[in-house]
Design an enzyme around this catalytic site. Structure first.
Site, PDB file in Angstrom:
ATOM      1  CB  CYS A  55       8.474  -1.037 -20.683  1.00 48.60           C
ATOM      2  SG  CYS A  55       9.058  -2.707 -20.452  1.00 48.60           S
TER       3      CYS A  55
ATOM      4  CG  HIS B 151      11.039  -1.719 -24.350  1.00 55.00           C
ATOM      5  ND1 HIS B 151      10.770  -1.075 -23.167  1.00 55.00           N
ATOM      6  CD2 HIS B 151      10.705  -0.848 -25.351  1.00 55.00           C
ATOM      7  CE1 HIS B 151      10.282   0.128 -23.446  1.00 55.00           C
ATOM      8  NE2 HIS B 151      10.238   0.286 -24.769  1.00 55.00           N
TER       9      HIS B 151
ATOM     10  CG  ASP C  71       8.486   2.809 -26.288  1.00 48.07           C
ATOM     11  OD1 ASP C  71       7.794   2.556 -25.273  1.00 48.07           O
ATOM     12  OD2 ASP C  71       9.683   2.483 -26.394  1.00 48.07           O
TER      13      ASP C  71
END
Lengths: 657, 321
Positions: free
Chosen positions: A410, A454, A470
């Protein structure tokens, strides 16, 4: 005192307890130290048995050997820690000294010193682990060490290991209520009293003020709990569970840093559902606290940065509980010139290809939404792979990822996306935190683990303010909706059991139960700090409790409990009284009150006749009771003591006027 | 037990209760407390919850140990002491009687005399000479407490101290027993003067009346050379030593042990010591002897009781100034 040499048995037990207390440390020690320790224990035991001579002045060679052993131990420790005396080195030094002391143990004083240091070794274990199993194991070690003390003071004829262990266990059990009282009432002073060694709290994972590409991957491997959340009311859906941590603005091409802007938060309008919840944050030695997306109400001692991250004044050294209110639908506007500059900055000389791509998109369209859509399309079309074990990027972290490897975690997605946005002229920043969390059915709370860490992006859109994008969700939508473990069949820890549905459910249930116990343990035992103590007493109705009253309460409670224990012990050693004698005794006592005292050698029947002669009015009752007593004492049974007891209870003779 | 100890018959028994049992940490206990403090400070500094728990558990253990140490002595009953007479200079062994009426064994008790007004060094020495004892539940135990005697006369056992560090050795509980148990101390047998045989005949040796008669005259301790048939087998079970039956006319001589016989010695004590030595010699040889002191005298006689009576007179004799 006792100058006799210690027997083999005494030595054996001391050595066993010492080894038990050291056992959890052994994997952490250099192998040579472990070996030396076991050697010392064995040598001392064989010495006590008379098989081997012990290193004393009569055996020069052995004495030299012992010195050699000592020097080896200290050199090993010195080399391992390069002369820095921290926690690990301190524990190893203590262990080495104890091993050597064991070899020299001769007098009762040595015996006591070694045994008492066993208790001390127990506490060193708590610097490494404070789990329930550790606590239980160490309770066992304390019982064993106490049994060793008992053994030394028990005459040889009475030394049965089981009896001594039983006494030790009994005494420990009796100490437990006292321990609990002291634990609750002892005035908690917020530590530390002095500086701690550097390594006092290593191996603590969590988010930090900066993010180097690869950091979160490391967290991703960890099943450790980051924090727990208890919702009071509705809970957000899984894909909306973005737990906001440090917001990163500045990049040097590889590492990201937080921004330093005004401390008053940006203007915020929130609407829709608001969530009330309590977070229990595990200590991570940093200032960050986590909250659900945007926090709208918080306790006074929690600070909020301009970019809505939460901080504490002191590094989080102990577990912390705090209540928050959050919104997930909001408008966060306001962007100062300094902030705009920071949110558009691309480190000089880095990411040339990303810069080029962003500029190209900008040239094609001026619409921000369209640019974002293009960027996300770029990830989707480029066959980007979400992976826990991406290839390392020795060159340009963004360009290599975007145009060569196409495989990342991520943080790769978030940082490359932010750089693309900035190249296209859209202010953007990286937000780190956690995403997801699983529900614990047993304890009715949510657990967020380190592997849920994250990173995502926020872009500033004119007219709308900061909006979350995202990019990871574009590539691996499951990462966001299902959570980390299910999105990663490859290399994800702790998921092996979850395959088969039934065993998976059982496994989840078991793990949830265990975690619920741990949660209680953490909250009430490990998390019982100054603040918790104050809260507890406030809830009980004692406001502003000062140390003085706590000390008085503690002293009183301990005195009362010790008194109660003394009473219980006294009662246990008293011989049980025969109920028949007790009932007859009451009868005699009642007669004595009206002037008839039974002589020491007066038979019950003779006594009864004496009373009846003088008090005809009582004759029936007295004779009946005496006859019943005789029947019960000498008869063949068939009568219950209760009958006598009832008769005696109703027998209330009065003096004659 | 002989009649001389009757004076120390049965003092009122003494039962320990909580007002009489004292308790204080031992050296090991002080170390324990120090370690406890270090653990607590460490727990505060590192905010270590289990460190706190351990410190408090050990603190609780100290309190619990206090109860157990105290219980080991509490309720112990002292029923007084008796001692057989001894000669001055040797240890009087007081047999102290203790009763444990509780259902638990009292372990690792240490018992010793504890005269008042001692300096620290003597006290430490006294503590090291304590006698160890363990008393099983419901048992009356006899424990010998040695007490050095210096002078003849009555020696009082005086104050006794019982202590115990059981079970953990970090606390010492102790208590005192006061009793008036006494031991008769005979003079130390000393002196080299020969036995003064009674000067009744020209030869200086007076044979007893009834020469050659086989009238039983008493017992005397066995000496090598005595005929086996003279051994008093019946009394063997009763007496501590092998006795030989003696009959009148078996060479029994008369000895008069008088104050004038020891006039050559200076001072009352050396004289009494010499007389004591003679009594033992005369008894050992089976002679018949009498004691004559200014103001007191014991007629001729022989045997154990006669000897004890003479020795008792010597022990309690108050010499004229």
């Amino acid at each position: 005192m006792n100058p006799t040499p210690l027997s083999a048995r005494e030595v054996l037990w001391v050595a066993v307890v010492l080894l038990l207390a050291l056992l959890p440390h052994m994997p952490r020690f250099p192998l040579i130290l472990d070996a030396g320790f076991v050697l010392a224990c064995g040598w001392r035991y064989l010495g006590a048995q008379g098989v081997l001579p012990l290193p004393d002045r009569e055996h020069r060679l052995l004495w030299l050997l012992k010195q050699l052993l000592a020097i080896t131990a200290f050199v090993t420790i010195y080399i391992a820690f390069r002369g820095k005396l921290g926690r690990d080195a301190g524990v190893e030094l203590l262990a080495a000294l104890l091993g050597l002391k064991l070899l020299e143990m001769r007098s009762p004083r040595d015996y006591y010193v070694v045994t008492l240091l066993c208790y001390f070794l127990v506490v060193t274990n708590f610097f490494y682990a404070q789990t329930i199993p550790t606590a239980l194991y160490m309770l066992g070690v304390v019982i064993a060490a106490t049994a060793v003390l008992i053994q030394y003071n028990t005459p040889p004829a009475y030394r049965q290991p089981r009896a001594m262990l039983r006494l030790s266990a009994l005494m420990t059990a009796q100490s437990i209520p006292l321990m609990l009282l002291a634990f609750v009432l002892f005035p908690r002073i917020p530590g530390p009293l002095w500086g701690m060694p550097q390594d006092a709290f290593d191996a603590v994972t969590g988010l930090s003020d900066s993010m180097t590409v690869g950091d979160i991957t490391r967290l991703g491997m960890s099943n450790e709990i980051a924090f727990r959340v208890q919702f009071h009311g509705p809970e957000p859906r899984a894909r909306a569970r973005y737990w906001r941590g440090p917001v990163l603005w500045h990049s040097d091409g590889r590492a990201w840093q937080v921004g330093a802007f005004a401390d008053h938060p940006a203007p915020l309008e929130h609407h829709g559902q608001r969530y009330l919840y309590t977070v229990t944050m595990e200590p991570h030695r940093k200032h960050w606290l986590l909250g659900l997306d945007v926090v709208t109400a918080k306790p006074r001692d929690v600070m909020q940065t301009a970019d809505y991250a939460l901080k504490t004044r002191q590094p989080l050294r102990t577990r912390m509980r705090y209540d928050l209110e959050s919104a997930i639908e909001y408008r966060m506007t306001g962007l100062s010139d300094a902030e705009r500059r920071a949110a558009l900055e691309i480190p000089r000389g880095h990411h040339p290809r990303a810069r080029e791509l962003g500029a190209q998109w900008r040239a094609e369209t001026r619409q921000e939404d369209a640019i974002i859509a293009r960027a996300l399309d770029f990830y989707r079309a480029g066959k980007f792979v979400y992976s826990l074990t991406p290839p390392t990027l020795p060159g340009d972290t963004v360009d290599d990822f975007l145009f060569t490897t196409h495989e990342g975690f991520c943080e790769h997605f978030a940082s490359s996306f932010v750089m693309l946005m900035r190249a296209a002229g859209i202010p953007a920043r990286v937000v780190t935190g956690y995403q997801g969390g699983e529900y614990n059915e047993v304890g009715e709370y949510m657990v967020v683990r380190q592997r849920d860490a994250h990173a995502w992006a926020e872009v500033y859109l004119d007219g709308r303010g900061w909006a979350r994008v995202d990019p990871t969700a574009t590539v691996a939508p499951n990462r966001v909706s299902l959570g980390f473990a299910d999105a990663n069949p490859r290399g994800a820890p702790g998921t092996g059991f979850a395959r088969d549905a039934l065993s998976g459910r059982v496994w989840t249930r078991l793990r949830d139960s265990f975690d619920a116990i741990t949660y209680g343990w953490n909250q009430w035992v490990l998390g019982y700090t100054t603040a918790q103590q104050r809260n507890l007493f406030e809830e009980l109705g004692f406001e502003d409790l000062d140390y003085g009253s706590l000390v008085i309460a503690l002293t009183l409670a301990l005195a009362l409990t010790t008194g109660a224990l003394a009473w219980l012990m006294w009662r246990a050693t008293r011989r049980p009284r025969d109920p028949l004698s007790a009932a007859y005794g009451t009868f005699c006592a009642r007669l004595a009150r009206i002037g008839f005292t039974r002589g020491a050698s007066e038979a019950p029947l003779a006594f009864a006749e004496r009373v009846c002669r003088l008090r005809g009015d009582l004759a029936d009752e007295v004779r009946a009771i005496t006859r019943l007593y005789g029947l019960l004492r000498y008869g063949r049974g068939g009568v219950d003591v209760k009958v006598l007891r009832r008769k005696v209870a109703n027998f209330r003779p009065k003096r004659q006027v | 037990m002989s009649a001389v100890t009757a004076r120390a018959a049965r003092p009122a028994q003494q039962r320990l209760d909580r007002r009489q049992v004292y308790i204080f940490p031992t050296a090991a206990g002080v170390t324990f407390g120090f370690m406890l403090g270090v653990i607590l400070i460490g727990a505060i500094n590192y905010d270590n919850a289990l460190g706190y728990l351990l410190a408090f558990l050990l603190f609780g253990l100290v309190l619990v140990a206090m109860l157990h140490t105290y219980r080991n002595l509490n309720g112990l009953i002292y029923r007084g002491a008796r001692a057989l007479p001894v000669h001055a200079g040797s240890d009087a062994l007081f047999e102290c009687q203790f009763e444990n009426s509780s259902p638990l064994a009292r372990l690792a008790l240490r018992l010793g005399p504890w005269p008042r007004g001692m300096d620290k060094l003597t006290r430490r020495f006294m503590q090291s000479t304590h006698t160890a004892m363990d008393i099983a539940p419901g048992i009356v135990a006899n424990v010998g407490v040695p007490r050095l005697t210096e002078k003849r006369g009555w020696t009082t056992l005086g104050r006794l101290r019982v202590e115990s560090v059981y079970p953990l050795g970090i606390l010492r509980a102790w208590a005192y027993f006061d009793g008036d148990s006494q031991c008769l101390v005979y003079p130390a047998p000393r002196g080299h003067l020969p036995l003064p045989f009674a000067p009744a005949t020209a030869s200086g040796l007076t044979q007893l009346h009834g020469v050659g008669s086989d009238e039983f005259a008493g017992l005397r301790p066995y000496t090598p050379g005595d005929p086996v048939r003279a051994i008093a087998w019946k009394t063997l079970a009763r007496e501590r030593e092998v006795m030989v039956k003696r009959f009148h006319g078996q060479g029994a001589l008369r000895v008069l042990l008088s104050w004038s016989a020891v006039a050559s010695l200076a001072g009352a004590e050396p004289r009494l010591s010499q007389l004591c030595q003679w009594v033992l010699e005369a008894h050992g040889a089976g002679h018949s002897y009498a004691l004559e002191l200014p103001g007191v005298s014991v007629g001729f006689g022989h045997g154990r009781e006669h000897r004890d009576e003479c020795l008792r007179v010597l022990a309690l004799y108050e010499a004229p100034p």
